[in-house]
Design a protein around this motif. Structure first.
Motif, PDB file in Angstrom:
ATOM      1  N   LYS A 105      -3.702   7.585  -4.959  1.00 55.66           N
ATOM      2  CA  LYS A 105      -4.938   8.113  -5.532  1.00 55.66           C
ATOM      3  C   LYS A 105      -5.575   7.098  -6.469  1.00 55.66           C
ATOM      4  CE  LYS A 105      -6.877  11.979  -8.163  1.00 55.66           C
ATOM      5  NZ  LYS A 105      -6.594  13.246  -8.894  1.00 55.66           N
ATOM      6  N   ILE A 106      -4.756   6.427  -7.273  1.00 58.01           N
ATOM      7  CA  ILE A 106      -5.265   5.388  -8.167  1.00 58.01           C
ATOM      8  C   ILE A 106      -5.919   4.279  -7.350  1.00 58.01           C
ATOM      9  CG2 ILE A 106      -4.615   3.556  -9.784  1.00 58.01           C
ATOM     10  CD1 ILE A 106      -2.428   5.426 -10.840  1.00 58.01           C
ATOM     11  N   LEU A 107      -5.244   3.859  -6.272  1.00 53.02           N
ATOM     12  CA  LEU A 107      -5.760   2.770  -5.447  1.00 53.02           C
ATOM     13  C   LEU A 107      -7.074   3.178  -4.770  1.00 53.02           C
ATOM     14  CD1 LEU A 107      -4.458   0.017  -5.201  1.00 53.02           C
ATOM     15  CD2 LEU A 107      -3.545   0.698  -2.980  1.00 53.02           C
ATOM     16  N   ASP A 108      -7.155   4.411  -4.313  1.00 51.65           N
ATOM     17  CA  ASP A 108      -8.398   4.908  -3.709  1.00 51.65           C
ATOM     18  C   ASP A 108      -9.554   4.820  -4.710  1.00 51.65           C
ATOM     19  OD1 ASP A 108      -7.100   5.477  -1.356  1.00 51.65           O
ATOM     20  OD2 ASP A 108      -6.871   7.618  -1.768  1.00 51.65           O
ATOM     21  N   GLU A 109      -9.304   5.272  -5.939  1.00 48.88           N
ATOM     22  CA  GLU A 109     -10.354   5.269  -6.960  1.00 48.88           C
ATOM     23  C   GLU A 109     -10.737   3.835  -7.342  1.00 48.88           C
ATOM     24  OE1 GLU A 109      -8.641   7.559 -10.087  1.00 48.88           O
ATOM     25  OE2 GLU A 109      -9.020   9.494  -9.106  1.00 48.88           O
ATOM     26  N   VAL A 110      -9.744   2.966  -7.465  1.00 51.42           N
ATOM     27  CA  VAL A 110      -9.992   1.575  -7.842  1.00 51.42           C
ATOM     28  C   VAL A 110     -10.878   0.886  -6.811  1.00 51.42           C
ATOM     29  CG1 VAL A 110      -8.880  -0.701  -7.947  1.00 51.42           C
ATOM     30  CG2 VAL A 110      -7.977   1.189  -9.298  1.00 51.42           C
ATOM     31  N   PHE A 111     -10.540   1.017  -5.538  1.00 54.55           N
ATOM     32  CA  PHE A 111     -11.305   0.294  -4.519  1.00 54.55           C
ATOM     33  C   PHE A 111     -12.626   0.966  -4.185  1.00 54.55           C
ATOM     34  CE2 PHE A 111      -7.341  -2.020  -3.777  1.00 54.55           C
ATOM     35  CZ  PHE A 111      -7.862  -3.313  -3.712  1.00 54.55           C
ATOM     36  N   SER A 112     -12.740   2.246  -4.408  1.00 52.83           N
ATOM     37  CA  SER A 112     -14.052   2.890  -4.256  1.00 52.83           C
ATOM     38  C   SER A 112     -15.031   2.307  -5.275  1.00 52.83           C
ATOM     39  CB  SER A 112     -13.923   4.400  -4.447  1.00 52.83           C
ATOM     40  OG  SER A 112     -13.208   4.994  -3.382  1.00 52.83           O
TER      41      SER A 112
ATOM     42  N   ALA B 203       2.002  15.516  -5.762  1.00 48.89           N
ATOM     43  CA  ALA B 203       2.479  15.199  -7.108  1.00 48.89           C
ATOM     44  C   ALA B 203       3.488  14.058  -7.117  1.00 48.89           C
ATOM     45  CB  ALA B 203       3.123  16.439  -7.742  1.00 48.89           C
ATOM     46  N   THR B 204       3.895  13.556  -5.944  1.00 46.37           N
ATOM     47  CA  THR B 204       4.865  12.467  -5.906  1.00 46.37           C
ATOM     48  C   THR B 204       4.266  11.200  -6.491  1.00 46.37           C
ATOM     49  OG1 THR B 204       4.199  11.712  -3.716  1.00 46.37           O
ATOM     50  CG2 THR B 204       5.899  13.433  -3.832  1.00 46.37           C
ATOM     51  N   SER B 205       5.141  10.299  -6.951  1.00 43.83           N
ATOM     52  CA  SER B 205       4.666   9.043  -7.546  1.00 43.83           C
ATOM     53  C   SER B 205       3.906   8.210  -6.526  1.00 43.83           C
ATOM     54  CB  SER B 205       5.854   8.248  -8.099  1.00 43.83           C
ATOM     55  OG  SER B 205       6.792   7.960  -7.079  1.00 43.83           O
ATOM     56  N   THR B 206       4.332   8.277  -5.260  1.00 43.56           N
ATOM     57  CA  THR B 206       3.647   7.529  -4.210  1.00 43.56           C
ATOM     58  C   THR B 206       2.233   8.045  -4.003  1.00 43.56           C
ATOM     59  OG1 THR B 206       5.743   7.081  -3.082  1.00 43.56           O
ATOM     60  CG2 THR B 206       3.731   6.821  -1.799  1.00 43.56           C
ATOM     61  N   SER B 207       2.074   9.368  -3.975  1.00 43.18           N
ATOM     62  CA  SER B 207       0.741   9.951  -3.808  1.00 43.18           C
ATOM     63  C   SER B 207      -0.156   9.640  -4.998  1.00 43.18           C
ATOM     64  CB  SER B 207       0.850  11.464  -3.615  1.00 43.18           C
ATOM     65  OG  SER B 207       1.474  11.775  -2.391  1.00 43.18           O
TER      66      SER B 207
ATOM     67  N   LEU C  31       0.818  -1.212   0.000  1.00 49.91           N
ATOM     68  CA  LEU C  31       0.000   0.000   0.000  1.00 49.91           C
ATOM     69  C   LEU C  31       0.853   1.263   0.000  1.00 49.91           C
ATOM     70  CD1 LEU C  31      -2.706  -1.022   2.643  1.00 49.91           C
ATOM     71  CD2 LEU C  31      -2.898  -1.087   0.139  1.00 49.91           C
ATOM     72  N   PRO C  32       0.690   2.115  -1.013  1.00 49.42           N
ATOM     73  CA  PRO C  32       1.427   3.392  -1.033  1.00 49.42           C
ATOM     74  C   PRO C  32       0.789   4.380  -0.067  1.00 49.42           C
ATOM     75  CG  PRO C  32      -0.025   3.246  -2.936  1.00 49.42           C
ATOM     76  CD  PRO C  32      -0.151   1.937  -2.208  1.00 49.42           C
ATOM     77  N   GLN C  33       1.607   5.209   0.525  1.00 47.41           N
ATOM     78  CA  GLN C  33       1.116   6.204   1.469  1.00 47.41           C
ATOM     79  C   GLN C  33       1.030   7.565   0.794  1.00 47.41           C
ATOM     80  OE1 GLN C  33       0.087   5.203   4.629  1.00 47.41           O
ATOM     81  NE2 GLN C  33       0.460   3.265   3.564  1.00 47.41           N
ATOM     82  N   ALA C  34      -0.105   8.209   0.964  1.00 46.99           N
ATOM     83  CA  ALA C  34      -0.281   9.545   0.386  1.00 46.99           C
ATOM     84  C   ALA C  34       0.609  10.554   1.114  1.00 46.99           C
ATOM     85  CB  ALA C  34      -1.736   9.974   0.482  1.00 46.99           C
ATOM     86  N   THR C  35       1.185  11.481   0.366  1.00 44.85           N
ATOM     87  CA  THR C  35       2.011  12.545   0.939  1.00 44.85           C
ATOM     88  C   THR C  35       1.264  13.863   0.801  1.00 44.85           C
ATOM     89  OG1 THR C  35       4.000  11.345   0.254  1.00 44.85           O
ATOM     90  CG2 THR C  35       4.275  13.639   0.900  1.00 44.85           C
ATOM     91  N   GLU C  36       0.686  14.311   1.903  1.00 46.50           N
ATOM     92  CA  GLU C  36      -0.156  15.510   1.851  1.00 46.50           C
ATOM     93  C   GLU C  36       0.631  16.746   1.411  1.00 46.50           C
ATOM     94  OE1 GLU C  36      -2.114  16.028   5.530  1.00 46.50           O
ATOM     95  OE2 GLU C  36      -3.195  14.132   5.455  1.00 46.50           O
ATOM     96  N   ASN C  37       1.878  16.826   1.812  1.00 48.87           N
ATOM     97  CA  ASN C  37       2.668  18.015   1.489  1.00 48.87           C
ATOM     98  C   ASN C  37       3.058  18.086   0.022  1.00 48.87           C
ATOM     99  OD1 ASN C  37       2.542  18.812   4.154  1.00 48.87           O
ATOM    100  ND2 ASN C  37       4.453  17.750   4.701  1.00 48.87           N
TER     101      ASN C  37
END
Length: 254
Positions: free
Chosen positions: A111-118, A103-107, A94-100
């Motif tokens: 985001k992709i994973l959030d959309e996929v599982f939603s 635009a990072t690849s991890t964020s 699981l990638p961790q979102a970087t709030e700061n």
């Protein structure tokens, strides 16, 4: 498939997990064939308990993602027709979102994973199926945070005991931490290896304190399916059957 079900019944299993990509797939599995499978399992006293879907790449990798999502959607629909309680799959670490820095690849991966599982949990909920993610060296906190972040349907965890043992974590403590998120339990043994990250072993030869694990599952009142399995070694099927016998002796009757 008949031979596999017979072997499970003879070994004392009460339910089975189906491979929804390789065992139950293709044009031969029409509505009539699915009903025959349900009927034959019922005759043997077996429950078609859950489905498993192997994936070749993580669900946040763009390459071939649409094809993987089509496969998952088909598996969810199939699970609904077979009245399976859960569909288990491994999305990748699981990638961790970087709030700061969104635009990072991890964020972006998160985001992709959030959309996929939603999307997928909404579909699974419609078909009466619970989607369970299999950990990939994920911490209990990371798993809890991610599953709780999906609100369109229930996203649960396939609690793979070896995944936590291979990280050097207490399996019992992880169960306690994640008990509200656990939808299915995979019983594998393992040890932590500092060079390779972790090694799977036959049940009883790893570091997992199984009496504590079973007692903790009872304490948190887990009432889902427990699935012993061995995925490596010279005789995975034999080790799986030995594991089944081991847990049948350990678990309370009834």
């Amino acid at each position: 498939m008949r031979q596999s079900l017979q072997a499970a019944q003879e070994a004392g299993a009460r339910g089975v997990q189906l491979d929804l990509a390789r065992e139950i797939n293709g044009p031969d599995w029409n509505a009539t064939a699915l009903k025959e499978l349900q009927h034959y399992a019922s005759e043997l006293g077996l429950t078609l308990a859950s489905g498993w879907l192997p994936l070749r790449k993580a669900l946040f990798e763009d390459d071939g993602l649409d094809d993987r999502l089509t496969l998952i959607r088909h598996a969810i629909q199939l699970a609904g027709k077979l009245r399976l309680s859960t569909v288990c799959l491994r999305p990748g670490h699981l990638p961790q979102a970087t709030e700061n820095n969104p635009a990072t690849s991890t964020s972006k991966a998160r985001k992709i994973l959030d959309e996929v599982f939603s999307d997928l949990t909404r579909l699974a909920d419609h078909h009466g199926v619970v989607l369970c993610i299999i950990p990939t060296a994920d911490s209990p906190q990371s798993l809890k945070e991610f599953t709780n972040s999906i609100t369109t349907g229930r996203l649960a965890i396939d609690f793979d005991t070896a995944s936590f043992a291979m990280q050097g974590l207490s399996v019992g403590e992880a169960i306690t931490s994640l008990h509200e998120q656990i939808g299915h339990v995979t019983l594998r043994d393992g040890i932590r290896d500092f060079q390779q990250g972790g090694l799977e072993t036959p049940v009883g030869e790893g570091t997992i304190a199984w009496p504590e694990v079973i007692a903790t599952l009872e304490e948190v009142q887990f009432r889902g399916w427990l699935m012993p399995i061995r995925t490596q070694g010279q005789d995975p099927l034999g080790d799986t059957m030995n594991g089944l016998a081991y847990f049948r002796r350990m678990l309370p009757k009834g």
